[in-house]
Design a protein around this motif. Sequence first.
Motif, PDB file in Angstrom:
ATOM      1  N   VAL A  83       0.980  -1.224   0.337  1.00  0.00           N
ATOM      2  CA  VAL A  83       0.591   0.290   0.107  1.00  0.00           C
ATOM      3  C   VAL A  83       0.528   1.688   0.081  1.00  0.00           C
ATOM      4  O   VAL A  83       0.644   2.542  -0.644  1.00  0.00           O
ATOM      5  CB  VAL A  83      -1.154   0.184   1.171  1.00  0.00           C
ATOM      6  CG1 VAL A  83      -1.452   1.268   0.984  1.00  0.00           C
ATOM      7  CG2 VAL A  83      -1.865  -0.977   1.048  1.00  0.00           C
ATOM      8  N   ARG A  84       1.817   1.098   0.880  1.00  0.00           N
ATOM      9  CA  ARG A  84       2.964   2.436   0.591  1.00  0.00           C
ATOM     10  C   ARG A  84       3.800   2.309  -0.415  1.00  0.00           C
ATOM     11  O   ARG A  84       3.503   4.031  -1.201  1.00  0.00           O
ATOM     12  CB  ARG A  84       3.809   2.224   1.908  1.00  0.00           C
ATOM     13  CG  ARG A  84       3.288   2.275   3.262  1.00  0.00           C
ATOM     14  CD  ARG A  84       4.427   2.543   4.415  1.00  0.00           C
ATOM     15  NE  ARG A  84       3.871   2.587   5.975  1.00  0.00           N
ATOM     16  CZ  ARG A  84       3.401   1.615   6.730  1.00  0.00           C
ATOM     17  NH1 ARG A  84       3.746   0.003   6.463  1.00  0.00           N
ATOM     18  NH2 ARG A  84       2.874   0.955   7.402  1.00  0.00           N
ATOM     19  N   LEU A  85       3.989   1.595  -1.433  1.00  0.00           N
ATOM     20  CA  LEU A  85       4.667   1.581  -2.523  1.00  0.00           C
ATOM     21  C   LEU A  85       3.861   2.129  -3.524  1.00  0.00           C
ATOM     22  O   LEU A  85       4.106   2.632  -4.908  1.00  0.00           O
ATOM     23  CB  LEU A  85       5.356   0.322  -2.538  1.00  0.00           C
ATOM     24  CG  LEU A  85       5.866   0.272  -3.226  1.00  0.00           C
ATOM     25  CD1 LEU A  85       7.460   0.958  -3.173  1.00  0.00           C
ATOM     26  CD2 LEU A  85       6.637  -1.646  -3.753  1.00  0.00           C
ATOM     27  N   GLU A  86       2.286   1.536  -3.426  1.00  0.00           N
ATOM     28  CA  GLU A  86       1.524   2.379  -4.473  1.00  0.00           C
ATOM     29  C   GLU A  86       0.833   3.174  -4.181  1.00  0.00           C
ATOM     30  O   GLU A  86       0.977   4.178  -5.444  1.00  0.00           O
ATOM     31  CB  GLU A  86       0.319   1.414  -4.107  1.00  0.00           C
ATOM     32  CG  GLU A  86      -0.815   2.235  -5.327  1.00  0.00           C
ATOM     33  CD  GLU A  86      -2.303   1.411  -5.763  1.00  0.00           C
ATOM     34  OE1 GLU A  86      -2.684   1.489  -6.394  1.00  0.00           O
ATOM     35  OE2 GLU A  86      -1.924   0.121  -5.050  1.00  0.00           O
ATOM     36  N   ILE A  87       1.178   4.267  -3.234  1.00  0.00           N
ATOM     37  CA  ILE A  87       0.987   5.415  -2.943  1.00  0.00           C
ATOM     38  C   ILE A  87       2.357   5.844  -3.735  1.00  0.00           C
ATOM     39  O   ILE A  87       2.311   6.711  -4.443  1.00  0.00           O
ATOM     40  CB  ILE A  87       0.313   5.419  -1.134  1.00  0.00           C
ATOM     41  CG1 ILE A  87      -0.837   5.148  -0.296  1.00  0.00           C
ATOM     42  CG2 ILE A  87       1.121   7.413  -0.928  1.00  0.00           C
ATOM     43  CD1 ILE A  87      -0.877   4.558   1.054  1.00  0.00           C
ATOM     44  N   ASP A  88       3.198   6.243  -2.768  1.00  0.00           N
ATOM     45  CA  ASP A  88       4.797   6.678  -3.615  1.00  0.00           C
ATOM     46  C   ASP A  88       4.819   6.433  -5.463  1.00  0.00           C
ATOM     47  O   ASP A  88       4.981   7.612  -5.219  1.00  0.00           O
ATOM     48  CB  ASP A  88       5.584   5.430  -3.021  1.00  0.00           C
ATOM     49  CG  ASP A  88       6.492   5.772  -1.708  1.00  0.00           C
ATOM     50  OD1 ASP A  88       5.534   6.657  -0.993  1.00  0.00           O
ATOM     51  OD2 ASP A  88       7.418   5.246  -1.273  1.00  0.00           O
ATOM     52  N   ALA A  89       4.097   4.996  -5.628  1.00  0.00           N
ATOM     53  CA  ALA A  89       4.258   5.102  -7.270  1.00  0.00           C
ATOM     54  C   ALA A  89       3.227   6.230  -8.005  1.00  0.00           C
ATOM     55  O   ALA A  89       3.420   7.097  -8.656  1.00  0.00           O
ATOM     56  CB  ALA A  89       3.604   3.753  -7.545  1.00  0.00           C
ATOM     57  N   ARG A  90       1.926   6.160  -6.867  1.00  0.00           N
ATOM     58  CA  ARG A  90       0.639   7.404  -7.523  1.00  0.00           C
ATOM     59  C   ARG A  90       1.691   8.794  -7.271  1.00  0.00           C
ATOM     60  O   ARG A  90       0.681   9.348  -7.796  1.00  0.00           O
ATOM     61  CB  ARG A  90      -0.398   6.623  -7.139  1.00  0.00           C
ATOM     62  CG  ARG A  90      -0.616   5.550  -7.218  1.00  0.00           C
ATOM     63  CD  ARG A  90      -2.529   5.297  -7.582  1.00  0.00           C
ATOM     64  NE  ARG A  90      -3.126   3.871  -7.783  1.00  0.00           N
ATOM     65  CZ  ARG A  90      -2.888   3.734  -9.153  1.00  0.00           C
ATOM     66  NH1 ARG A  90      -2.871   4.810  -9.895  1.00  0.00           N
ATOM     67  NH2 ARG A  90      -3.322   3.008  -9.345  1.00  0.00           N
ATOM     68  N   TYR A  91       2.315   9.177  -6.054  1.00  0.00           N
ATOM     69  CA  TYR A  91       2.464  10.749  -6.150  1.00  0.00           C
ATOM     70  C   TYR A  91       3.083  10.626  -7.214  1.00  0.00           C
ATOM     71  O   TYR A  91       3.157  11.692  -7.604  1.00  0.00           O
ATOM     72  CB  TYR A  91       3.053   9.988  -4.440  1.00  0.00           C
ATOM     73  CG  TYR A  91       2.729  11.826  -4.042  1.00  0.00           C
ATOM     74  CD1 TYR A  91       2.561  12.929  -3.855  1.00  0.00           C
ATOM     75  CD2 TYR A  91       4.334  12.189  -4.331  1.00  0.00           C
ATOM     76  CE1 TYR A  91       2.725  14.132  -3.486  1.00  0.00           C
ATOM     77  CE2 TYR A  91       4.902  13.936  -3.246  1.00  0.00           C
ATOM     78  CZ  TYR A  91       4.122  14.500  -3.286  1.00  0.00           C
ATOM     79  OH  TYR A  91       4.196  15.350  -3.274  1.00  0.00           O
ATOM     80  N   LEU A  92       4.397  10.113  -7.162  1.00  0.00           N
ATOM     81  CA  LEU A  92       5.143  10.829  -8.063  1.00  0.00           C
ATOM     82  C   LEU A  92       4.692  10.487  -9.450  1.00  0.00           C
ATOM     83  O   LEU A  92       4.309  11.668 -10.417  1.00  0.00           O
ATOM     84  CB  LEU A  92       6.725   9.263  -8.446  1.00  0.00           C
ATOM     85  CG  LEU A  92       7.082   9.025  -9.051  1.00  0.00           C
ATOM     86  CD1 LEU A  92       8.254  10.252  -9.868  1.00  0.00           C
ATOM     87  CD2 LEU A  92       8.074   7.706  -9.474  1.00  0.00           C
ATOM     88  N   TRP A  93       3.290   9.628  -9.813  1.00  0.00           N
ATOM     89  CA  TRP A  93       2.906   9.774 -11.718  1.00  0.00           C
ATOM     90  C   TRP A  93       2.068  10.952 -11.517  1.00  0.00           C
ATOM     91  O   TRP A  93       2.500  11.609 -12.299  1.00  0.00           O
ATOM     92  CB  TRP A  93       2.288   8.748 -11.557  1.00  0.00           C
ATOM     93  CG  TRP A  93       1.482   8.698 -12.413  1.00  0.00           C
ATOM     94  CD1 TRP A  93       1.325   9.568 -14.266  1.00  0.00           C
ATOM     95  CD2 TRP A  93       0.730   8.090 -13.828  1.00  0.00           C
ATOM     96  NE1 TRP A  93       1.412   9.376 -14.936  1.00  0.00           N
ATOM     97  CE2 TRP A  93       0.257   7.872 -14.664  1.00  0.00           C
ATOM     98  CE3 TRP A  93       0.132   6.021 -12.716  1.00  0.00           C
ATOM     99  CZ2 TRP A  93      -0.477   6.679 -15.418  1.00  0.00           C
ATOM    100  CZ3 TRP A  93      -0.573   5.513 -13.277  1.00  0.00           C
ATOM    101  CH2 TRP A  93      -0.706   5.706 -14.898  1.00  0.00           C
ATOM    102  N   LEU A 116      -6.503   5.319  -0.550  1.00  0.00           N
ATOM    103  CA  LEU A 116      -5.139   4.851  -0.332  1.00  0.00           C
ATOM    104  C   LEU A 116      -4.917   4.966   1.554  1.00  0.00           C
ATOM    105  O   LEU A 116      -4.624   4.186   2.245  1.00  0.00           O
ATOM    106  CB  LEU A 116      -3.975   4.224  -0.985  1.00  0.00           C
ATOM    107  CG  LEU A 116      -4.755   3.053  -2.546  1.00  0.00           C
ATOM    108  CD1 LEU A 116      -3.048   3.216  -3.515  1.00  0.00           C
ATOM    109  CD2 LEU A 116      -5.149   2.042  -1.415  1.00  0.00           C
ATOM    110  N   ALA A 117      -4.375   5.990   0.943  1.00  0.00           N
ATOM    111  CA  ALA A 117      -3.633   6.547   2.503  1.00  0.00           C
ATOM    112  C   ALA A 117      -4.643   7.030   3.569  1.00  0.00           C
ATOM    113  O   ALA A 117      -4.316   6.608   4.977  1.00  0.00           O
ATOM    114  CB  ALA A 117      -2.832   8.105   2.171  1.00  0.00           C
TER     115      ALA A 117
END
Length: 182
Positions: A83-93, A116-117
């Motif tokens: 979940v944290r990693l998906e948040i990071d990827a979506r924030y980057l995008w 997600l957060a």
Amino acid sequence: MQRAREAQVGDLTTLQDLATTLNDPIKRAQVAVEQGNYLRDISDFSAAITAAQQALTWIEQARLGANYATPRDEADQQSADLVRLEIDARYLWGMTLDFEGDYAGACIQHELALALARESGLRRDEARCLYGLSRSSDAMSADKAYLEASLPIYREVGDQAGESLCLNQLGYCLLVTGDYEA
């Protein structure tokens, strides 16, 4: 500075090679996010978006290949990490789209990350996503509302760097709208 960038590229390549050798989709996703952040920082926006998308692909593969024989505590930790990693990827995008001027696309990614957060109770990530939305929204009133929502969260979690960014952006927002009394 150029040598530092060359070293960084070398480190990222080594990490990518290790993740590939280990055939670990979580490690591959982590490396893709780090590569995407680097690429965004050097203004290679197209490649940064591709890295974020690749990270999301690796995350999905990790979820599909989750080892159900893994003890519950480890499985729960792996799920939280994803979940944290998906948040990071979506924030980057989202931030990369923002830098490119695609504010509507950026808002979509920030909103997905924010959901997600919030669902996971990750307050620091919630504040970060609200900050991202403030940068990408097309209405100054929404910018201010997002910043006013993120500021107390940054303070709550003790993130002084996030608080500083938020205050700076809030000051700019108030300056642009002429709200000198605030």
